[in-house]
Scaffold this motif. Structure first.
Motif, short mmCIF file in Angstrom:
data_model
loop_
_atom_site.label_atom_id
_atom_site.label_comp_id
_atom_site.label_asym_id
_atom_site.label_seq_id
_atom_site.Cartn_x
_atom_site.Cartn_y
_atom_site.Cartn_z
N MET A 253 0.94 -1.32 0.18
CA MET A 253 -0.03 -0.07 0.04
C MET A 253 0.94 1.46 -0.11
O MET A 253 0.31 2.31 -0.87
N PRO A 254 2.02 1.43 0.78
CA PRO A 254 2.82 2.77 0.92
C PRO A 254 3.40 3.24 -0.60
O PRO A 254 2.88 4.31 -1.04
N PRO A 255 3.93 2.25 -1.44
CA PRO A 255 4.23 2.80 -2.73
C PRO A 255 3.17 3.20 -3.64
O PRO A 255 3.03 4.04 -4.39
N VAL A 256 1.78 2.65 -3.45
CA VAL A 256 0.92 2.78 -4.53
C VAL A 256 0.34 4.25 -4.03
O VAL A 256 -0.17 4.96 -4.71
N VAL A 257 0.15 4.41 -2.63
CA VAL A 257 -0.49 5.79 -2.08
C VAL A 257 0.65 6.76 -2.71
O VAL A 257 0.05 7.88 -3.04
N THR A 258 1.94 6.38 -2.47
CA THR A 258 2.82 7.58 -2.94
C THR A 258 2.82 7.85 -4.45
O THR A 258 2.89 9.04 -4.73
N MET A 259 2.72 6.92 -5.15
CA MET A 259 2.58 7.05 -6.83
C MET A 259 1.18 7.84 -7.04
O MET A 259 1.39 8.92 -7.94
N LEU A 260 0.19 7.50 -6.37
CA LEU A 260 -1.04 8.32 -6.68
C LEU A 260 -1.00 9.76 -6.10
O LEU A 260 -1.42 10.74 -6.77
N SER A 261 -0.44 9.78 -5.02
CA SER A 261 -0.14 11.14 -4.29
C SER A 261 0.65 11.95 -5.05
O SER A 261 0.50 13.23 -5.16
N ARG A 262 1.65 11.53 -5.90
CA ARG A 262 2.79 12.24 -6.66
C ARG A 262 1.91 12.86 -7.86
O ARG A 262 2.27 13.99 -8.39
N ARG A 263 0.92 12.13 -8.35
CA ARG A 263 0.37 12.38 -9.49
C ARG A 263 -0.91 13.32 -9.40
O ARG A 263 -1.01 14.25 -9.80
N GLU A 264 -1.51 13.07 -8.33
CA GLU A 264 -2.84 13.90 -7.81
C GLU A 264 -2.79 15.27 -7.04
O GLU A 264 -3.39 15.94 -6.94
N LEU A 265 -1.97 15.23 -6.11
CA LEU A 265 -1.72 16.33 -5.02
C LEU A 265 -1.50 17.40 -5.86
O LEU A 265 -2.00 18.47 -5.63
N PRO A 266 -0.58 17.63 -6.76
CA PRO A 266 -0.29 18.94 -7.47
C PRO A 266 -1.41 19.19 -8.22
O PRO A 266 -1.84 20.34 -8.38
N ARG A 267 -2.11 18.27 -8.93
CA ARG A 267 -3.26 18.80 -9.75
C ARG A 267 -4.54 19.33 -8.83
O ARG A 267 -5.20 20.28 -9.05
N LEU A 268 -5.02 18.77 -7.83
CA LEU A 268 -5.77 19.22 -6.77
C LEU A 268 -5.30 20.45 -6.16
O LEU A 268 -6.25 21.24 -5.81
N ALA A 269 -4.23 20.40 -5.60
CA ALA A 269 -3.79 21.69 -5.07
C ALA A 269 -3.91 22.85 -6.13
O ALA A 269 -4.10 24.17 -5.80
N ALA A 270 -3.73 22.90 -7.36
CA ALA A 270 -3.79 23.85 -8.24
C ALA A 270 -5.47 24.29 -8.24
O ALA A 270 -5.56 25.46 -8.61
N VAL A 271 -6.30 23.28 -8.00
CA VAL A 271 -7.45 23.84 -7.99
C VAL A 271 -8.00 24.70 -6.75
O VAL A 271 -8.76 25.68 -6.77
N GLU A 272 -7.50 24.02 -5.61
CA GLU A 272 -7.92 24.47 -4.28
C GLU A 272 -6.78 24.30 -3.50
O GLU A 272 -6.39 23.25 -3.14
N SER A 273 -6.60 25.25 -2.56
CA SER A 273 -5.34 25.28 -1.74
C SER A 273 -5.72 24.41 -0.47
O SER A 273 -6.83 24.38 0.00
#
Length: 297
Positions: A253-273
């Motif tokens: 689970m940790p590497p999968v969560v890290t992979m998804l977070s690396r992709r999704e968190l910047p995209r989400l943060a660009a929409v709403e801080s």
């Protein structure tokens, strides 16, 4: 199972965090099965209302689960008024969300203190009773005990620690006929979860989970499953049941969560801080302080 048939009938059960949410639902189910229930929590008015709604014998005490002396006093009164506990449920818990770097150190620490240290103080207070009654201690954990998520560092750390504490305690007291169980639960319909959905950081976190993992379960359903596990002295209980399967893939689970977070968190943060949420829900805000508190509603 009828009240008279339940092994809980006539037994004393202690529930922490019993003023609202899952704790209050656990108290109701325990009382319905004939237990004498001791409710512990930080909100005296809410505790009184839960107590007054229960059938049979119950009592409540306003106390901070991280306060060793306060818990010792509450324990003494429980023994005097209701008898030595046979069941203790370490349910008290709080949460906060947001980036770790932006978190308030005092709030972050408070989550760990309530969820982990508070569980240990609860166990220490009542362990002699459980040894005497060959009783059962239930640690309320979480999916967060199994797999950590971003933006929930304090909650995940504290719930993983509480799981490890329960495993260690189980091994330590097994020869004394004391059972120790861990409840792994997912999103439950409490004020904490309803408050979480008001914050973009946590709303996004839940929204990006697989559909089965997003579902919010009624608090009465979760309580009923946990109390049945208490009756059967189960070493673990999973609500929903599919959570058990996450144990099989825990290491992945940790590497999968890290992979998804690396992709999704910047995209989400660009929409709403993403900002720190503070302690979530009315129960979390009530538990935010330390030390003695005046009675309040």
């Amino acid at each position: 199972m009828s009240m008279s048939a339940s092994p809980l009938n006539g037994r004393t059960a202690v529930v922490t965090g019993a003023a609202r949410g899952l704790g209050a639902a656990l108290a109701r189910d325990l009382a319905a099965r004939g237990a004498k229930v001791a409710l512990l929590g930080r909100e005296e008015g809410a505790l009184n209302r839960v107590r007054d709604s229960l059938p049979g014998t119950s009592a409540c005490w306003e106390v901070d689960v991280t306060d060793d002396r306060g818990m010792a006093r509450a324990g003494a009164r429980i023994r005097a008024e209701l008898g030595p506990p046979s069941v203790v449920v370490a349910n008290a818990g709080v949460a906060e969300g947001g980036p770790f770097g932006a978190s308030d150190p005092a709030v972050w620490r408070r989550v760990v203190e309530v969820n982990l240290v508070g569980s240990a103080v609860t166990a220490r207070t009542f362990l002699p009773d459980l040894v005497g009654t060959a009783g059962y201690f239930l640690q309320v954990g979480s999916l967060a005990s199994i797999g950590a998520a971003p933006m929930m560092s304090a909650y995940c750390a504290s719930k993983a620690g509480a799981e490890a504490f329960a495993h260690a305690l189980r091994a330590e007291v097994a020869h004394q006929r004391v059972g120790v169980g861990i409840a792994y639960i997912n999103w439950t319909d409490t004020d904490m979860i309803r408050d979480a959905d008001q914050h973009a950081v946590l709303r996004a976190l839940r929204g990006h989970m697989p559909p089965p993992a997003r579902k919010v379960y009624p608090v009465a359903h979760v309580a009923r499953r946990l109390v049945t596990a208490i009756e059967r002295r189960r070493p673990s209980v999973y609500v929903p049941g599919w959570l058990r399967a996450t144990q099989l893939v825990r290491a992945a689970m940790p590497p999968v969560v890290t992979m998804l977070s690396r992709r999704e968190l910047p995209r989400l943060a660009a929409v709403e801080s993403f900002e720190a949420t503070g302690l979530l829900g009315a129960g979390g805000r009530a538990a935010g302080g330390t030390g003695p508190r005046p009675a309040h509603d």
